[in-house]
Design a protein around this motif. Structure first.
Motif, PDB file in Angstrom:
ATOM      1  N   ARG A   1     -31.938 -22.117 -17.832  1.00 28.75           N
ATOM      2  CA  ARG A   1     -32.334 -20.698 -17.856  1.00 28.75           C
ATOM      3  C   ARG A   1     -32.640 -20.259 -19.280  1.00 28.75           C
ATOM      4  O   ARG A   1     -31.912 -20.605 -20.219  1.00 28.75           O
ATOM      5  CB  ARG A   1     -31.210 -19.809 -17.316  1.00 28.75           C
ATOM      6  N   CYS A   2     -33.699 -19.458 -19.411  1.00 29.00           N
ATOM      7  CA  CYS A   2     -34.038 -18.910 -20.719  1.00 29.00           C
ATOM      8  C   CYS A   2     -32.987 -17.855 -21.093  1.00 29.00           C
ATOM      9  O   CYS A   2     -32.163 -17.472 -20.263  1.00 29.00           O
ATOM     10  CB  CYS A   2     -35.424 -18.271 -20.685  1.00 29.00           C
ATOM     11  N   GLY A   3     -33.019 -17.389 -22.340  1.00 26.06           N
ATOM     12  CA  GLY A   3     -32.012 -16.431 -22.813  1.00 26.06           C
ATOM     13  C   GLY A   3     -31.955 -15.176 -21.953  1.00 26.06           C
ATOM     14  O   GLY A   3     -30.878 -14.684 -21.613  1.00 26.06           O
ATOM     15  N   THR A   4     -33.131 -14.674 -21.574  1.00 29.55           N
ATOM     16  CA  THR A   4     -33.191 -13.444 -20.784  1.00 29.55           C
ATOM     17  C   THR A   4     -32.547 -13.653 -19.410  1.00 29.55           C
ATOM     18  O   THR A   4     -31.731 -12.847 -18.963  1.00 29.55           O
ATOM     19  CB  THR A   4     -34.660 -13.012 -20.581  1.00 29.55           C
ATOM     20  N   CYS A   5     -32.900 -14.760 -18.764  1.00 30.40           N
ATOM     21  CA  CYS A   5     -32.366 -15.004 -17.427  1.00 30.40           C
ATOM     22  C   CYS A   5     -30.874 -15.314 -17.466  1.00 30.40           C
ATOM     23  O   CYS A   5     -30.135 -14.953 -16.542  1.00 30.40           O
ATOM     24  CB  CYS A   5     -33.127 -16.141 -16.748  1.00 30.40           C
ATOM     25  N   GLU A   6     -30.412 -15.941 -18.566  1.00 34.15           N
ATOM     26  CA  GLU A   6     -28.990 -16.236 -18.702  1.00 34.15           C
ATOM     27  C   GLU A   6     -28.206 -14.934 -18.866  1.00 34.15           C
ATOM     28  O   GLU A   6     -27.157 -14.738 -18.251  1.00 34.15           O
ATOM     29  CB  GLU A   6     -28.761 -17.183 -19.896  1.00 34.15           C
TER      30      GLU A   6
ATOM     31  N   ILE B   1     -38.668 -25.531 -19.113  1.00 36.39           N
ATOM     32  CA  ILE B   1     -39.149 -24.450 -18.240  1.00 36.39           C
ATOM     33  C   ILE B   1     -37.952 -23.773 -17.573  1.00 36.39           C
ATOM     34  O   ILE B   1     -37.105 -24.444 -16.964  1.00 36.39           O
ATOM     35  CB  ILE B   1     -40.102 -25.006 -17.167  1.00 36.39           C
ATOM     36  N   CYS B   2     -37.904 -22.450 -17.727  1.00 36.62           N
ATOM     37  CA  CYS B   2     -36.787 -21.689 -17.129  1.00 36.62           C
ATOM     38  C   CYS B   2     -36.868 -21.801 -15.607  1.00 36.62           C
ATOM     39  O   CYS B   2     -37.911 -21.518 -15.010  1.00 36.62           O
ATOM     40  CB  CYS B   2     -36.855 -20.221 -17.561  1.00 36.62           C
ATOM     41  N   ASP B   3     -35.760 -22.224 -14.995  1.00 37.53           N
ATOM     42  CA  ASP B   3     -35.749 -22.382 -13.536  1.00 37.53           C
ATOM     43  C   ASP B   3     -35.767 -21.039 -12.806  1.00 37.53           C
ATOM     44  O   ASP B   3     -36.054 -20.980 -11.611  1.00 37.53           O
ATOM     45  CB  ASP B   3     -34.496 -23.166 -13.105  1.00 37.53           C
ATOM     46  N   ASP B   4     -35.463 -19.965 -13.537  1.00 35.29           N
ATOM     47  CA  ASP B   4     -35.453 -18.655 -12.885  1.00 35.29           C
ATOM     48  C   ASP B   4     -36.799 -17.932 -13.003  1.00 35.29           C
ATOM     49  O   ASP B   4     -37.292 -17.376 -12.030  1.00 35.29           O
ATOM     50  CB  ASP B   4     -34.351 -17.762 -13.480  1.00 35.29           C
ATOM     51  N   CYS B   5     -37.392 -17.942 -14.231  1.00 37.33           N
ATOM     52  CA  CYS B   5     -38.598 -17.130 -14.411  1.00 37.33           C
ATOM     53  C   CYS B   5     -39.834 -17.944 -14.816  1.00 37.33           C
ATOM     54  O   CYS B   5     -40.934 -17.407 -14.866  1.00 37.33           O
ATOM     55  CB  CYS B   5     -38.349 -16.032 -15.442  1.00 37.33           C
ATOM     56  N   GLY B   6     -39.637 -19.216 -15.133  1.00 39.09           N
ATOM     57  CA  GLY B   6     -40.797 -20.050 -15.455  1.00 39.09           C
ATOM     58  C   GLY B   6     -41.229 -20.008 -16.909  1.00 39.09           C
ATOM     59  O   GLY B   6     -42.207 -20.661 -17.295  1.00 39.09           O
TER      60      GLY B   6
END
Ligand SMILES: [Zn+2]
Length: 208
Positions: free
Chosen positions: A60-65, A18-23
């Protein structure tokens, strides 16, 4: 870090990331080990291969990274330039560098910069404040108002003014001489009129 050990429909071990930034969630295959956390390392390296990042225990997912990288870059470029953060006074080294370069480009005898140099050009070369150069130049060298290029341009302007003045004087003389000529011709014209009157048709008849 959000890594949940789960199992798929057939009971195979998986980790739910689970992305810690966007879920956002994604799932990778990884062994759970005995207490469910032994497989973290394997899960992380697998999710990283999918473009996720794991930095400072934050997943973090790719987008959030990508977003994080852009923001970090913006913060870096938004930092003030050296000139903005520079102290108000030059360091000893900078003073010496300014002195050295002024020795090269400032003409002591003629009390002006050589060539096209100015406080600004010196400051630019050393990447220091022009005011520092002006201060040291004033104190140890001389006035900074002129340089060779400006002096040469000044000479050119003076010569042009002299030439133009001379032409103006010549033109004035020419006007005066033309006026004199016009004066003479107009007085000749008057005399001619008088002669015409004297020998007019009436008088001519009388002569006949
Ligand atoms: Zn995300």
């Amino acid at each position: 870090m959000a890594l949940d050990p789960v199992r798929d429909a057939r009971g195979a071990p998986r980790y739910r990331c689970i992305c810690d930034d966007c879920g956002r969630e994604d799932t990778v295959a990884a062994r759970h080990g005995r207490d469910g956390s032994d497989g973290h390392g394997q899960a992380v390296s697998k999710i990283q291969r999918l473009g996720w990042s794991y930095i400072g225990k934050r997943l973090r997912c790719g987008t959030c990274e990508a977003k994080r990288k852009v923001e970090k870059m913006a913060a870096r470029t938004g930092q003030k330039t050296p000139a903005e953060t520079a102290p108000r006074e030059p360091t000893r080294v900078q003073k010496r560098e300014i002195m050295d370069i002024l020795n090269e480009v400032y003409d002591h005898d003629r009390q002006c910069y050589c060539g096209g140099e100015t406080d600004d050009t010196v400051a630019k070369v050393l990447n220091v404040m022009p005011g520092w150069v002006a201060g040291i130049r004033d104190e140890f060298f001389g006035p900074g108002g002129t340089n060779d290029d400006m002096a040469a341009l000044g000479d050119e302007i003076r010569k042009f003014m002299q030439d133009t003045q001379a032409r103006l004087t010549a033109a004035k003389l020419e006007v005066e001489s033309l006026e004199a000529v016009i004066g003479r011709v107009s007085s000749m014209s008057k005399t001619l009129d008088q002669i015409k009157d004297a020998v007019g048709p009436r008088n001519l008849v009388r002569v006949k």
